[in-house]
Design a protein around this motif. Structure first.
Motif, PDB file in Angstrom:
ATOM      1  N   THR A 537       0.836  -1.449  -0.010  1.00  0.00           N
ATOM      2  CA  THR A 537       0.061   0.066  -0.072  1.00  0.00           C
ATOM      3  C   THR A 537       0.812   1.402   0.080  1.00  0.00           C
ATOM      4  O   THR A 537       0.640   2.279  -0.670  1.00  0.00           O
ATOM      5  N   ALA A 538       1.778   1.358   0.806  1.00  0.00           N
ATOM      6  CA  ALA A 538       2.912   2.474   0.709  1.00  0.00           C
ATOM      7  C   ALA A 538       3.668   2.578  -0.295  1.00  0.00           C
ATOM      8  O   ALA A 538       3.702   3.713  -0.919  1.00  0.00           O
ATOM      9  N   LEU A 539       4.007   1.653  -0.949  1.00  0.00           N
ATOM     10  CA  LEU A 539       4.769   1.815  -2.285  1.00  0.00           C
ATOM     11  C   LEU A 539       3.729   2.081  -3.608  1.00  0.00           C
ATOM     12  O   LEU A 539       3.979   2.881  -4.365  1.00  0.00           O
ATOM     13  N   ASP A 540       2.773   1.788  -3.446  1.00  0.00           N
ATOM     14  CA  ASP A 540       1.442   1.893  -4.466  1.00  0.00           C
ATOM     15  C   ASP A 540       1.032   3.591  -4.479  1.00  0.00           C
ATOM     16  O   ASP A 540       0.758   3.984  -5.471  1.00  0.00           O
ATOM     17  N   VAL A 541       1.047   3.915  -3.395  1.00  0.00           N
ATOM     18  CA  VAL A 541       0.519   5.095  -3.238  1.00  0.00           C
ATOM     19  C   VAL A 541       1.810   6.455  -3.298  1.00  0.00           C
ATOM     20  O   VAL A 541       1.703   7.286  -3.952  1.00  0.00           O
ATOM     21  N   LEU A 542       2.954   6.126  -2.629  1.00  0.00           N
ATOM     22  CA  LEU A 542       3.882   7.111  -2.673  1.00  0.00           C
ATOM     23  C   LEU A 542       5.485   6.483  -3.207  1.00  0.00           C
ATOM     24  O   LEU A 542       6.283   7.400  -2.871  1.00  0.00           O
ATOM     25  N   GLY A 543       5.502   5.195  -3.608  1.00  0.00           N
ATOM     26  CA  GLY A 543       6.898   4.885  -3.877  1.00  0.00           C
ATOM     27  C   GLY A 543       7.577   5.502  -5.182  1.00  0.00           C
ATOM     28  O   GLY A 543       8.442   5.854  -4.878  1.00  0.00           O
ATOM     29  N   SER A 544       6.632   5.651  -6.223  1.00  0.00           N
ATOM     30  CA  SER A 544       7.424   6.346  -7.316  1.00  0.00           C
ATOM     31  C   SER A 544       7.626   7.957  -6.721  1.00  0.00           C
ATOM     32  O   SER A 544       8.605   8.635  -7.403  1.00  0.00           O
TER      33      SER A 544
END
Length: 601
Positions: A537-544
């Protein structure tokens, strides 16, 4: 310096003897109006006449033929107006004062100041020169900025290309290593299987040969009448052999179980020893860094959890219990609380709708048509608002993750506008999901050092709720889905840039780095099944976005996460443990890391 005075037209003989009168600034209704009118008319007519006929007037002589003005050859030719019987006679002093005044006015109107003309021209030249220099300077600065920007973009592009090449090379090395390991494991398994089956077949063949030889010998030694007896004996022996083999198999299994239990116990002891060692190292490190943390204002995960827990307990005891015990206050709080909940449910992914909902919520909390709320009622309404937002995230975001975006925008605006809402919202967030927003392991005692109650207070503090399907606590799947929905809302709030004022530190973007680094440093949290779900969830929202912001440092963090979900740490312990839920979430984290890296290639 120039002076100017109004001029009246000289009377024309053709038009009659009606002449304009000048009072030289005196009111016509004064006591000396008759006198002044007569004397001023004479003197001003004379000045007009002189001015019109003087050489300095330019082309006045030529223009007199086309106008009603009339010019006399000299002052003596000007006819004397008939005396006014109502006027009093003028004495010589008054006549002289009037003439001197007229002469002074005439001199001032005809005066031309060269310095004033030079000053005006100088100002024009200076303004023209300054404007030209300003244009040249602006063009030069714009060219310099464009050149600097181009060089900086080229430098950043080169750095990004180099970092991308390094990451791709590392990934390629890891991929080749993984393929090599998989090949070697397959070959080893094939060899092992072949050896096992060969040994089994050889043993079977030997046993069969033995039985056949013994039977054949017995058949030759005994007569036909002993065949039945021999067969019974053979059956008895086969049964005994089978029983013996079963006993040996049972003993072998018991031995294997004892070995597995010993290994498991040893592994548990090793894990416990490692955990205690990690805890000791962590405690020593925190103690050594305590002074520096206090100086920089940095807190630990335990301190953050205790602060949030203390805020929650204070809200429940000092505010909510007081409101619920007062009938009038409870009624007022309930009235406005029932207005808040429908507004949260009406949020859609439309900027106008978001602004309208936000304005309506602000009017509920800060009404303009009545006196402001009492402090405790205002705090209770903030508590209800935070609860409504989190419940909406549990229901909508769990079903559709895109619904977290408008809900996060409304929550961000409220955090930015409402005083005291940030502490209440984070305390309520910690209550609903446990220590995951920090993240932190829930200790064995409460924030004030007291023991947890016997009715599952620690389980509630960890974020578990009653199941919506059956009795008892919610399942691991329900718990994971609910926590993931709320944490997705939290990460979307961290992603929004503030416009009005900086938010509470718990809702600023650096908390994302703190959250990931703390989770990767906490072995007890990483081995839970929910850890890879929240990482995804963290990478999907703010990873990029984090990779664009922190660059190479975030690449190192991604490498660590990738290693944790593929190879594992220490004794091969992977993120998420060995549960089916953790295995599926690890694959999603692995794909998400690869997407972030490849997407910025």
């Amino acid at each position: 310096m120039r002076f100017s005075a109004p001029r009246s037209l000289s009377p024309s003989p053709v038009r009659g003897k009606v002449r304009s009168r000048s009072t030289f600034g005196l009111q016509s209704g004064s006591e000396d109006s008759d006198y002044d009118s007569d004397s001023n008319s004479n003197s001003y007519s004379s000045s007009d006449s002189d001015s019109a006929c003087s050489p300095s007037s330019g082309a006045s002589t030529s223009a007199s033929s086309s106008t009603d003005s009339f010019c006399y050859a000299s002052d003596s030719d000007v006819p004397i107006p008939p005396p006014n019987p109502r006027r009093r006679s003028q004495n010589p002093a008054e006549q002289q004062y009037i003439e001197e005044t007229v002469a002074a006015i005439r001199l001032r109107t005809r005066h031309n100041d060269p310095y004033e003309e030079w000053e005006k021209q100088t100002r024009k030249d200076a303004f023209r020169t300054a404007r030209k220099e300003l244009s040249a300077t602006q063009i030069r600065l714009r060219d310099q900025k464009a050149s600097t920007r181009g060089r900086e973009q080229q430098r950043l592009a080169a750095i990004h290309a180099q970092q991308m090449a390094e990451v791709q090379a590392q990934l390629e090395v890891m991929r080749l290593k993984q393929q090599k390991d998989e090949s070697s494991l397959r070959e080893a398994w094939k060899v092992r299987d072949k050896k096992v089956w060969d040994r089994i077949e050889s043993v079977i063949k030997v046993e069969e040969d033995k039985v056949k030889a013994r039977l054949e010998q017995e058949r030759k030694l005994r007569e036909e009448e002993e065949r039945v007896k021999n067969e019974a004996e053979l059956k008895r022996k086969l049964a005994e052999e089978k029983k013996r083999q079963e006993e040996e198999e049972r003993q072998r299994k018991e031995q294997e179980e004892r070995i597995l239990k010993a290994e498991e116990q040893k592994r548990e002891e090793e894990d416990e020893r490692q955990r205690l060692e990690d805890e000791r190292i962590r405690t020593e490190r925190l103690q050594s860094e305590e002074a520096q943390r206090q100086k920089l204002g940095i807190t630990t995960s335990d301190e953050d959890w205790k602060q949030a827990r203390a805020n929650l307990r204070r809200l429940k005891t000092d505010t909510m219990q007081v409101i619920k015990s007062d009938k009038a206050a409870k009624s007022e709080w309930g009235t406005y609380r029932r207005k808040i909940t429908p507004k949260i449910g009406q949020i859609t992914n439309d900027s106008r709708a978001i602004n309208d909902i936000f304005d309506q919520l602000i009017l509920i909390l800060h009404p303009t048509d009545r006196p402001p709320h009492h402090e405790k009622i205002y705090t209770a309404l903030l508590y209800s608002l935070a609860k409504a937002i989190l419940l909406q995230a549990e229901t909508e975001v769990t079903a559709e993750k895109r619904s977290a975006i408008p809900l996060a925008q409304v929550a961000f605006k409220l955090l930015e506008k409402l005083d005291g809402f940030a502490e209440i919202f984070f305390a309520k967030l910690t209550q609903r999901v446990g220590g995951w927003p920090i993240p932190a392991v829930i200790p064995t005692t409460d924030h004030d050092g007291t023991q947890w109650g016997a009715d599952g207070d620690r389980i509630k503090a960890m974020g578990y709720r009653k199941s919506q399907i059956g009795e008892g606590l919610e399942t691991t799947g329900e718990y994971t889905a609910r926590i993931s929905g709320i944490m997705r809302l939290y990460f979307h709030i961290l992603k929004i840039e503030p416009t009005y004022r900086p938010l509470h530190p718990m809702f600023q973007l650096p908390r994302y780095w703190v959250w990931v680094s703390r989770l990767m440093d906490e072995r007890g949290l990483l081995e839970t099944a929910i850890a890879p779900h929240l990482l995804y969830t963290a990478l999907d929202v703010l990873g990029s976005h984090a990779r664009e912001l922190w660059g190479h440092q975030w690449n190192k963090m991604l490498e660590l996460i990738y290693e944790g979900v593929t190879v594992g740490f220490g004794n091969g312990r992977q993120i998420g443990g060995q549960s089916p839920e953790g295995t599926g979430a690890r694959l999603r984290v692995q794909f998400e890391v690869e997407r972030i890296v490849v997407g910025h290639a």
